[in-house]
Write a protein that holds these residues in place. Sequence first.
Motif, PDB file in Angstrom:
ATOM      1  N   TYR A  55     -26.034  -9.864 -24.294  1.00 13.27           N
ATOM      2  CA  TYR A  55     -26.120  -9.490 -25.556  1.00 13.27           C
ATOM      3  C   TYR A  55     -26.780 -10.562 -26.736  1.00 13.27           C
ATOM      4  O   TYR A  55     -27.684 -10.504 -27.199  1.00 13.27           O
ATOM      5  N   ALA A  56     -26.145 -11.603 -26.345  1.00 14.99           N
ATOM      6  CA  ALA A  56     -26.317 -12.913 -27.174  1.00 14.99           C
ATOM      7  C   ALA A  56     -27.964 -13.342 -27.035  1.00 14.99           C
ATOM      8  O   ALA A  56     -28.606 -13.783 -27.848  1.00 14.99           O
ATOM      9  N   THR A  57     -28.129 -13.361 -25.752  1.00 19.58           N
ATOM     10  CA  THR A  57     -29.524 -13.707 -25.406  1.00 19.58           C
ATOM     11  C   THR A  57     -30.486 -12.713 -26.118  1.00 19.58           C
ATOM     12  O   THR A  57     -31.611 -13.218 -26.595  1.00 19.58           O
ATOM     13  N   ARG A  58     -30.408 -11.587 -25.959  1.00 15.73           N
ATOM     14  CA  ARG A  58     -31.321 -10.664 -26.569  1.00 15.73           C
ATOM     15  C   ARG A  58     -31.464 -10.852 -28.111  1.00 15.73           C
ATOM     16  O   ARG A  58     -32.641 -10.947 -28.687  1.00 15.73           O
ATOM     17  N   LEU A  59     -30.542 -11.137 -28.713  1.00 17.48           N
ATOM     18  CA  LEU A  59     -30.273 -10.943 -30.186  1.00 17.48           C
ATOM     19  C   LEU A  59     -30.778 -12.116 -30.685  1.00 17.48           C
ATOM     20  O   LEU A  59     -31.612 -12.598 -31.505  1.00 17.48           O
ATOM     21  N   ILE A  60     -30.561 -13.462 -29.874  1.00 19.32           N
ATOM     22  CA  ILE A  60     -31.071 -14.762 -30.202  1.00 19.32           C
ATOM     23  C   ILE A  60     -32.719 -14.739 -30.123  1.00 19.32           C
ATOM     24  O   ILE A  60     -33.353 -15.074 -30.979  1.00 19.32           O
ATOM     25  N   ASN A  61     -33.029 -14.048 -29.178  1.00 19.05           N
ATOM     26  CA  ASN A  61     -34.694 -13.842 -28.881  1.00 19.05           C
ATOM     27  C   ASN A  61     -35.456 -13.238 -29.944  1.00 19.05           C
ATOM     28  O   ASN A  61     -36.247 -13.413 -30.528  1.00 19.05           O
ATOM     29  N   ILE A  62     -34.560 -12.101 -30.551  1.00 16.11           N
ATOM     30  CA  ILE A  62     -35.208 -11.308 -31.435  1.00 16.11           C
ATOM     31  C   ILE A  62     -35.103 -11.752 -33.124  1.00 16.11           C
ATOM     32  O   ILE A  62     -36.095 -11.931 -33.600  1.00 16.11           O
ATOM     33  N   THR A  63     -34.170 -12.742 -33.225  1.00 18.34           N
ATOM     34  CA  THR A  63     -34.073 -13.309 -34.410  1.00 18.34           C
ATOM     35  C   THR A  63     -35.258 -14.358 -34.495  1.00 18.34           C
ATOM     36  O   THR A  63     -35.530 -14.921 -35.464  1.00 18.34           O
ATOM     37  N   GLU A  64     -35.380 -15.131 -33.212  1.00 19.58           N
ATOM     38  CA  GLU A  64     -36.373 -16.185 -33.054  1.00 19.58           C
ATOM     39  C   GLU A  64     -37.527 -15.614 -33.589  1.00 19.58           C
ATOM     40  O   GLU A  64     -38.334 -15.883 -34.706  1.00 19.58           O
ATOM     41  N   ARG A  65     -37.666 -14.454 -33.016  1.00 23.30           N
ATOM     42  CA  ARG A  65     -39.421 -13.763 -33.267  1.00 23.30           C
ATOM     43  C   ARG A  65     -39.284 -13.302 -34.402  1.00 23.30           C
ATOM     44  O   ARG A  65     -40.403 -13.397 -35.046  1.00 23.30           O
ATOM     45  N   GLU A  66     -38.482 -12.493 -35.006  1.00 22.02           N
ATOM     46  CA  GLU A  66     -38.531 -11.734 -36.152  1.00 22.02           C
ATOM     47  C   GLU A  66     -37.993 -12.540 -37.486  1.00 22.02           C
ATOM     48  O   GLU A  66     -38.841 -12.415 -38.516  1.00 22.02           O
ATOM     49  N   ASP A  67     -37.197 -13.623 -37.524  1.00 20.57           N
ATOM     50  CA  ASP A  67     -36.981 -14.243 -38.790  1.00 20.57           C
ATOM     51  C   ASP A  67     -37.378 -15.828 -38.566  1.00 20.57           C
ATOM     52  O   ASP A  67     -37.874 -16.247 -39.721  1.00 20.57           O
ATOM     53  N   LEU A  68     -37.100 -16.675 -37.557  1.00 25.05           N
ATOM     54  CA  LEU A  68     -37.633 -17.748 -37.576  1.00 25.05           C
ATOM     55  C   LEU A  68     -39.230 -18.108 -37.477  1.00 25.05           C
ATOM     56  O   LEU A  68     -39.864 -18.940 -38.187  1.00 25.05           O
ATOM     57  N   ASN A  69     -39.838 -17.259 -36.771  1.00 23.68           N
ATOM     58  CA  ASN A  69     -41.278 -17.221 -36.742  1.00 23.68           C
ATOM     59  C   ASN A  69     -41.834 -16.689 -37.741  1.00 23.68           C
ATOM     60  O   ASN A  69     -43.143 -17.211 -38.180  1.00 23.68           O
ATOM     61  N   ASN A  70     -41.449 -15.949 -38.606  1.00 18.55           N
ATOM     62  CA  ASN A  70     -42.212 -15.450 -39.671  1.00 18.55           C
ATOM     63  C   ASN A  70     -41.614 -15.985 -40.943  1.00 18.55           C
ATOM     64  O   ASN A  70     -42.182 -15.887 -41.809  1.00 18.55           O
ATOM     65  N   ILE A  71     -41.028 -16.983 -40.859  1.00 15.81           N
ATOM     66  CA  ILE A  71     -40.560 -17.715 -42.182  1.00 15.81           C
ATOM     67  C   ILE A  71     -41.443 -18.362 -42.973  1.00 15.81           C
ATOM     68  O   ILE A  71     -41.404 -18.324 -44.163  1.00 15.81           O
ATOM     69  N   GLN A  72     -42.602 -18.993 -42.423  1.00 13.87           N
ATOM     70  CA  GLN A  72     -43.617 -19.403 -43.000  1.00 13.87           C
ATOM     71  C   GLN A  72     -44.513 -18.659 -43.929  1.00 13.87           C
ATOM     72  O   GLN A  72     -45.126 -18.933 -44.802  1.00 13.87           O
ATOM     73  N   ASN A  73     -44.492 -17.327 -43.472  1.00 17.50           N
ATOM     74  CA  ASN A  73     -45.028 -16.266 -44.294  1.00 17.50           C
ATOM     75  C   ASN A  73     -44.634 -15.837 -45.581  1.00 17.50           C
ATOM     76  O   ASN A  73     -45.211 -15.221 -46.385  1.00 17.50           O
ATOM     77  N   TYR A  74     -43.250 -16.209 -45.629  1.00 16.07           N
ATOM     78  CA  TYR A  74     -42.442 -15.932 -46.911  1.00 16.07           C
ATOM     79  C   TYR A  74     -41.819 -16.880 -47.414  1.00 16.07           C
ATOM     80  O   TYR A  74     -40.322 -17.181 -47.440  1.00 16.07           O
ATOM     81  N   PRO A  75     -42.500 -18.116 -47.948  1.00 21.58           N
ATOM     82  CA  PRO A  75     -41.868 -19.248 -48.257  1.00 21.58           C
ATOM     83  C   PRO A  75     -40.872 -19.114 -49.589  1.00 21.58           C
ATOM     84  O   PRO A  75     -39.778 -19.931 -49.694  1.00 21.58           O
ATOM     85  N   ASP A  76     -40.651 -17.963 -50.326  1.00 21.30           N
ATOM     86  CA  ASP A  76     -39.803 -17.671 -51.385  1.00 21.30           C
ATOM     87  C   ASP A  76     -38.375 -17.238 -50.883  1.00 21.30           C
ATOM     88  O   ASP A  76     -37.426 -17.392 -51.438  1.00 21.30           O
TER      89      ASP A  76
END
Length: 98
Positions: A55-76
Motif C-alpha cells: 500500500y505504501a509503495t503504491r501511494l508513494i508512487n502516486i504522490t510522486e507522480r501527481e504532486d511532486l512532479n507537477n509542482i513546477q506547473n503550480y508555483p503558487d
Amino acid sequence: MTYTKLKQLYIEVKDHTDLTYKSIPFFVKIIREIKVELLKITVEQGEQLSRDISYATRLINITEREDLNNIQNYPDEIPKYLGRVRNTVISNLSFVNK
C-alpha cells in the motif's frame, strides 16, 4: 521485521515542517530514498509482501507522480503540494513505528 532506514526517513519527513520552494529538493531526495527502501523490502519479502509495504509503495508512487512532479506547473500552490507529499509519507509509513 525492522525498518530502520524507513523509520529514519519517516522521522526526517515528520520533523521537516518547511513547505516552501526551498524544500522541493529535500522532498524529491526523500521520496527517491523511500522508494528505494520500499523496493528493497519488496524484493526481500517476495511473495510474503505485507499489505503495509504494498500500500505504501503504491501511494508513494502516486504522490510522486501527481504532486511532486507537477509542482513546477503550480508555483503558487507549492505549500499545498508539498503538504500532500508530507502527509502521504507520514500516514503511509506510520507502520515503521510498530
